[in-house]
Design a protein around this motif. Sequence first.
Motif, PDB file in Angstrom:
ATOM      1  N   ASN A  24       0.798  -1.225   0.000  1.00  0.00           N
ATOM      2  CA  ASN A  24       0.000   0.000   0.000  1.00  0.00           C
ATOM      3  C   ASN A  24       0.828   1.272   0.000  1.00  0.00           C
ATOM      4  O   ASN A  24       0.278   2.360   0.084  1.00  0.00           O
ATOM      5  CB  ASN A  24      -0.949   0.009   1.207  1.00  0.00           C
ATOM      6  N   GLU A  25       2.144   1.140  -0.105  1.00  0.00           N
ATOM      7  CA  GLU A  25       3.037   2.293  -0.143  1.00  0.00           C
ATOM      8  C   GLU A  25       2.841   3.228   1.048  1.00  0.00           C
ATOM      9  O   GLU A  25       2.895   4.454   0.922  1.00  0.00           O
ATOM     10  CB  GLU A  25       2.863   3.060  -1.471  1.00  0.00           C
ATOM     11  N   ARG A  66       8.198  -2.004  -3.936  1.00  0.00           N
ATOM     12  CA  ARG A  66       8.278  -0.657  -3.383  1.00  0.00           C
ATOM     13  C   ARG A  66       8.808   0.352  -4.391  1.00  0.00           C
ATOM     14  O   ARG A  66       9.821   0.137  -5.033  1.00  0.00           O
ATOM     15  CB  ARG A  66       9.183  -0.708  -2.156  1.00  0.00           C
ATOM     16  N   THR A  67       8.106   1.488  -4.487  1.00  0.00           N
ATOM     17  CA  THR A  67       8.590   2.612  -5.275  1.00  0.00           C
ATOM     18  C   THR A  67       8.824   3.826  -4.384  1.00  0.00           C
ATOM     19  O   THR A  67       9.490   4.764  -4.781  1.00  0.00           O
ATOM     20  CB  THR A  67       7.592   2.995  -6.385  1.00  0.00           C
ATOM     21  N   GLY A  68       8.277   3.815  -3.175  1.00  0.00           N
ATOM     22  CA  GLY A  68       8.467   4.897  -2.216  1.00  0.00           C
ATOM     23  C   GLY A  68       9.284   4.422  -1.038  1.00  0.00           C
ATOM     24  O   GLY A  68       9.785   3.301  -1.024  1.00  0.00           O
ATOM     25  N   PRO A  69       9.411   5.246  -0.010  1.00  0.00           N
ATOM     26  CA  PRO A  69      10.264   4.892   1.126  1.00  0.00           C
ATOM     27  C   PRO A  69       9.688   3.828   2.051  1.00  0.00           C
ATOM     28  O   PRO A  69      10.425   3.161   2.752  1.00  0.00           O
ATOM     29  CB  PRO A  69      10.419   6.220   1.871  1.00  0.00           C
ATOM     30  N   GLY A  70       8.382   3.656   2.077  1.00  0.00           N
ATOM     31  CA  GLY A  70       7.780   2.712   3.005  1.00  0.00           C
ATOM     32  C   GLY A  70       7.726   3.284   4.407  1.00  0.00           C
ATOM     33  O   GLY A  70       7.959   4.473   4.632  1.00  0.00           O
ATOM     34  N   ILE A  71       7.459   2.440   5.363  1.00  0.00           N
ATOM     35  CA  ILE A  71       7.357   2.847   6.761  1.00  0.00           C
ATOM     36  C   ILE A  71       8.762   3.072   7.315  1.00  0.00           C
ATOM     37  O   ILE A  71       9.657   2.263   7.082  1.00  0.00           O
ATOM     38  CB  ILE A  71       6.612   1.783   7.578  1.00  0.00           C
ATOM     39  N   GLY A  72       8.943   4.164   8.043  1.00  0.00           N
ATOM     40  CA  GLY A  72      10.249   4.499   8.582  1.00  0.00           C
ATOM     41  C   GLY A  72      10.248   4.516  10.097  1.00  0.00           C
ATOM     42  O   GLY A  72       9.315   4.045  10.749  1.00  0.00           O
ATOM     43  N   GLY A  73      11.303   5.090  10.647  1.00  0.00           N
ATOM     44  CA  GLY A  73      11.445   5.168  12.090  1.00  0.00           C
ATOM     45  C   GLY A  73      11.963   3.872  12.668  1.00  0.00           C
ATOM     46  O   GLY A  73      12.364   2.959  11.954  1.00  0.00           O
ATOM     47  N   SER A  74      11.946   3.802  13.979  1.00  0.00           N
ATOM     48  CA  SER A  74      12.426   2.594  14.651  1.00  0.00           C
ATOM     49  C   SER A  74      11.303   1.571  14.787  1.00  0.00           C
ATOM     50  O   SER A  74      10.120   1.911  14.679  1.00  0.00           O
ATOM     51  CB  SER A  74      12.988   2.942  16.027  1.00  0.00           C
ATOM     52  N   LEU A  75      11.687   0.342  15.017  1.00  0.00           N
ATOM     53  CA  LEU A  75      10.723  -0.740  15.221  1.00  0.00           C
ATOM     54  C   LEU A  75      10.319  -0.748  16.686  1.00  0.00           C
ATOM     55  O   LEU A  75      11.163  -0.953  17.559  1.00  0.00           O
ATOM     56  CB  LEU A  75      11.347  -2.086  14.842  1.00  0.00           C
ATOM     57  N   GLN A  85      16.684  -0.955   7.275  1.00  0.00           N
ATOM     58  CA  GLN A  85      17.955  -0.308   7.587  1.00  0.00           C
ATOM     59  C   GLN A  85      18.337  -0.556   9.043  1.00  0.00           C
ATOM     60  O   GLN A  85      18.872   0.326   9.716  1.00  0.00           O
ATOM     61  CB  GLN A  85      17.856   1.192   7.302  1.00  0.00           C
ATOM     62  N   PHE A  86      18.060  -1.749   9.534  1.00  0.00           N
ATOM     63  CA  PHE A  86      18.397  -2.088  10.913  1.00  0.00           C
ATOM     64  C   PHE A  86      19.913  -2.167  11.074  1.00  0.00           C
ATOM     65  O   PHE A  86      20.620  -2.607  10.167  1.00  0.00           O
ATOM     66  CB  PHE A  86      17.745  -3.407  11.335  1.00  0.00           C
ATOM     67  N   THR A  87      20.381  -1.759  12.250  1.00  0.00           N
ATOM     68  CA  THR A  87      21.815  -1.726  12.533  1.00  0.00           C
ATOM     69  C   THR A  87      22.127  -2.497  13.807  1.00  0.00           C
ATOM     70  O   THR A  87      21.240  -2.784  14.604  1.00  0.00           O
ATOM     71  CB  THR A  87      22.291  -0.272  12.712  1.00  0.00           C
ATOM     72  N   GLY A  88      23.400  -2.808  13.986  1.00  0.00           N
ATOM     73  CA  GLY A  88      23.852  -3.418  15.234  1.00  0.00           C
ATOM     74  C   GLY A  88      23.684  -4.925  15.258  1.00  0.00           C
ATOM     75  O   GLY A  88      23.828  -5.606  14.254  1.00  0.00           O
ATOM     76  N   ALA A  89      23.341  -5.425  16.442  1.00  0.00           N
ATOM     77  CA  ALA A  89      23.303  -6.863  16.695  1.00  0.00           C
ATOM     78  C   ALA A  89      21.885  -7.423  16.668  1.00  0.00           C
ATOM     79  O   ALA A  89      20.918  -6.723  16.962  1.00  0.00           O
ATOM     80  CB  ALA A  89      23.920  -7.159  18.055  1.00  0.00           C
ATOM     81  N   VAL A  90      21.789  -8.704  16.352  1.00  0.00           N
ATOM     82  CA  VAL A  90      20.556  -9.447  16.601  1.00  0.00           C
ATOM     83  C   VAL A  90      20.592  -9.745  18.099  1.00  0.00           C
ATOM     84  O   VAL A  90      21.536 -10.386  18.586  1.00  0.00           O
ATOM     85  CB  VAL A  90      20.512 -10.768  15.801  1.00  0.00           C
ATOM     86  N   PRO A  91      19.624  -9.255  18.872  1.00  0.00           N
ATOM     87  CA  PRO A  91      19.703  -9.348  20.334  1.00  0.00           C
ATOM     88  C   PRO A  91      19.725 -10.785  20.879  1.00  0.00           C
ATOM     89  O   PRO A  91      18.927 -11.626  20.472  1.00  0.00           O
ATOM     90  CB  PRO A  91      18.446  -8.626  20.818  1.00  0.00           C
ATOM     91  N   ALA A  92      20.627 -11.017  21.808  1.00  0.00           N
ATOM     92  CA  ALA A  92      20.730 -12.330  22.461  1.00  0.00           C
ATOM     93  C   ALA A  92      19.425 -12.693  23.163  1.00  0.00           C
ATOM     94  O   ALA A  92      19.082 -13.877  23.261  1.00  0.00           O
ATOM     95  CB  ALA A  92      21.881 -12.334  23.457  1.00  0.00           C
TER      96      ALA A  92
END
Length: 176
Positions: free
Chosen positions: A8-9, A35-44, A90-97
Amino acid sequence: KRLALSENEFTGTLPAGALNKLTNLEELSIHQTSRTGPGIGGSLPALTGMKQLLRLHLNSNSLKGPLPVDLLSGSNAANDEMSILLSDNQFTGAVPAAWTRFKQLTLDLSGNMITSIGSGLCGMGDWNEGAVSNYGCNGILCPVGSFNTNGKQAASGGACQTCPSAQYMGSIECGA
């Protein structure tokens, strides 16, 4: 029980307060494969109020930042077969233990900027349909310096291949 809003963009951020009120929801799907647009942003958001969620599919958006340590920590379904698909964000860092609380998990984090896998996760034998039992950490994400079209090793996808330009875990292509 199912909220499917994919393709649904959508833009903006996930409304954590409203989503946490959906305590009986079993599937939340807001992925964008074309996807042609940015999609949902921000943090999860951690989505700790989603007690019955079994499938979280938010791939191909613009979610960023670290993966929440307490993702779905309020879930009553952590011992059930779960699916968390967060590839191509665009997730960064570690997969949490702390994610060892998910006993049977299909996890896709390919195409992000992940740099490490938390302690204990590579021993989660029932993850990714047994690929973690067979291939260890490579069954979660290919290591830095390698790639696979799936971003991880699976029975059908072959091994992670050497790629010196792959800066992050879970690379799906080898660029120049």
